[in-house]
Design a protein around this motif. Structure first.
Motif, PDB file in Angstrom:
ATOM      1  N   SER A  56       0.837  -1.201   0.000  1.00 33.82           N
ATOM      2  CA  SER A  56       0.000   0.000   0.000  1.00 33.82           C
ATOM      3  C   SER A  56       0.866   1.243   0.000  1.00 33.82           C
ATOM      4  CB  SER A  56      -0.909   0.028   1.234  1.00 33.82           C
ATOM      5  OG  SER A  56      -1.739  -1.107   1.283  1.00 33.82           O
ATOM      6  N   GLN A  66       0.168   5.437   0.723  1.00 30.23           N
ATOM      7  CA  GLN A  66      -0.675   6.583   1.027  1.00 30.23           C
ATOM      8  C   GLN A  66       0.048   7.844   0.578  1.00 30.23           C
ATOM      9  OE1 GLN A  66      -3.921   6.733   2.848  1.00 30.23           O
ATOM     10  NE2 GLN A  66      -3.730   8.679   1.763  1.00 30.23           N
ATOM     11  N   SER A  67      -0.586   8.610  -0.300  1.00 33.20           N
ATOM     12  CA  SER A  67      -0.025   9.872  -0.767  1.00 33.20           C
ATOM     13  C   SER A  67      -1.064  10.963  -0.594  1.00 33.20           C
ATOM     14  CB  SER A  67       0.378   9.759  -2.241  1.00 33.20           C
ATOM     15  OG  SER A  67      -0.776   9.643  -3.059  1.00 33.20           O
ATOM     16  N   GLU A  68      -0.703  12.169  -0.982  1.00 32.49           N
ATOM     17  CA  GLU A  68      -1.661  13.267  -0.909  1.00 32.49           C
ATOM     18  C   GLU A  68      -2.878  13.008  -1.785  1.00 32.49           C
ATOM     19  OE1 GLU A  68       0.352  16.828  -1.908  1.00 32.49           O
ATOM     20  OE2 GLU A  68       1.580  16.881  -0.085  1.00 32.49           O
ATOM     21  N   ASP A  69      -2.709  12.208  -2.825  1.00 32.48           N
ATOM     22  CA  ASP A  69      -3.798  11.922  -3.748  1.00 32.48           C
ATOM     23  C   ASP A  69      -4.772  10.879  -3.199  1.00 32.48           C
ATOM     24  OD1 ASP A  69      -2.660  13.650  -5.621  1.00 32.48           O
ATOM     25  OD2 ASP A  69      -1.428  12.059  -6.455  1.00 32.48           O
ATOM     26  N   GLY A  70      -4.281  10.035  -2.293  1.00 33.73           N
ATOM     27  CA  GLY A  70      -5.124   8.982  -1.750  1.00 33.73           C
ATOM     28  C   GLY A  70      -4.341   7.700  -1.534  1.00 33.73           C
ATOM     29  N   LEU A  71      -5.067   6.620  -1.269  1.00 34.49           N
ATOM     30  CA  LEU A  71      -4.469   5.326  -0.941  1.00 34.49           C
ATOM     31  C   LEU A  71      -4.651   4.353  -2.101  1.00 34.49           C
ATOM     32  CD1 LEU A  71      -3.238   3.359   1.214  1.00 34.49           C
ATOM     33  CD2 LEU A  71      -5.607   2.811   1.836  1.00 34.49           C
ATOM     34  N   LEU A 128      -8.138   6.195  -8.428  1.00 35.12           N
ATOM     35  CA  LEU A 128      -6.862   6.912  -8.446  1.00 35.12           C
ATOM     36  C   LEU A 128      -5.902   6.266  -9.446  1.00 35.12           C
ATOM     37  CD1 LEU A 128      -4.910   9.024  -7.448  1.00 35.12           C
ATOM     38  CD2 LEU A 128      -4.488   7.632  -5.401  1.00 35.12           C
ATOM     39  N   GLU A 161      -7.309  -1.781  -4.002  1.00 31.44           N
ATOM     40  CA  GLU A 161      -7.845  -0.570  -3.390  1.00 31.44           C
ATOM     41  C   GLU A 161      -7.305   0.645  -4.142  1.00 31.44           C
ATOM     42  OE1 GLU A 161      -8.459   1.234   1.132  1.00 31.44           O
ATOM     43  OE2 GLU A 161      -7.068  -0.422   0.760  1.00 31.44           O
ATOM     44  N   GLY A 162      -8.167   1.651  -4.325  1.00 37.39           N
ATOM     45  CA  GLY A 162      -7.746   2.868  -5.002  1.00 37.39           C
ATOM     46  C   GLY A 162      -7.911   2.807  -6.509  1.00 37.39           C
TER      47      GLY A 162
END
Length: 208
Positions: A29, A31-36, A113, A109-110
């Motif tokens: 996984s 996690q960034s500013e854009d999402g997971l 994005l 997941e994601g």
């Protein structure tokens, strides 16, 4: 199976040939500013440093390859063919460079994005197939090289049980004389996300 930082370092402080098959099925996984985004790793390749003519580390440490000689658990991200970023997870025994090229994954997941990062409108199970596509799905580039997983906003969850896997020669890499199975260090699950295999070139002249 979640692991502590110490347990993860111990897991990765072995030969890439040992770690590679056990990494299959792990959830990675970021996690960034854009999402997971989370992917289930379905394909990796082992590169064994100075004993491996196909490895970037074959001729010793350079400014570019220094992360491969660093502590296990770091990222080695390199630019390929002047177009794409590819991500390696450093894994090796003490004093020996090594890494695992993350070749493909199943996005769990994601999804939205990943579509945006890949500039796609229609979902495809192969959207994270191939090392460049996987790195793009996770939003990784050269800024992450040399970072440990936590510093890169990443988390690795190992599979609870070993999964049955297949092995072959590495994609685009073969052994002396052009034998494509001289280095059978590509490990993969029987899953649609796995990248297509193509025979390689002679590794002593390789410059990935």
């Amino acid at each position: 199976m979640s692991v502590t930082n110490q347990a993860l370092e111990e897991f990765l402080s072995r030969s890439p040939l040992q770690v590679g098959p056990e990494l299959l099925g792990a959830r990675l996984s970021r996690q960034s500013e854009d999402g997971l985004v989370t992917v289930r790793l379905t394909e990796v390749e082992a590169y064994c440093g100075q004993q491996d003519p196909g490895s970037h580390a074959f001729r010793g440490p350079t400014r570019r390859t220094e992360p491969m000689f660093g502590p296990p658990g770091r990222l080695y991200v390199y630019f390929s063919y002047g177009m794409h970023w590819c991500t390696n997870l450093v894994a090796h025994e003490p004093g020996v460079a090594g890494a695992l090229l993350l070749r493909a994954g199943e996005v769990v997941e994601g999804h939205e994005l990943v579509l945006a990062r890949r500039r796609k409108e229609v979902w495809n199970e192969k959207i994270a197939s191939g090392p460049a596509n996987l790195a793009q799905a996770l939003g990784l580039d050269g800024a992450s090289t040399g970072l440990d997983l936590a510093s890169a906003g990443m988390h690795l969850e190992l599979p609870a049980h070993a999964e049955e896997y297949l092995a072959s020669g590495r994609v685009g890499v073969s052994g002396a004389g052009g034998d494509p199975v001289a280095y059978p260090w590509r490990y993969y699950l029987p899953h649609r996300s796995v990248s297509a295999y193509r025979p390689g070139k002679n590794v002593p002249n390789l410059n990935r």
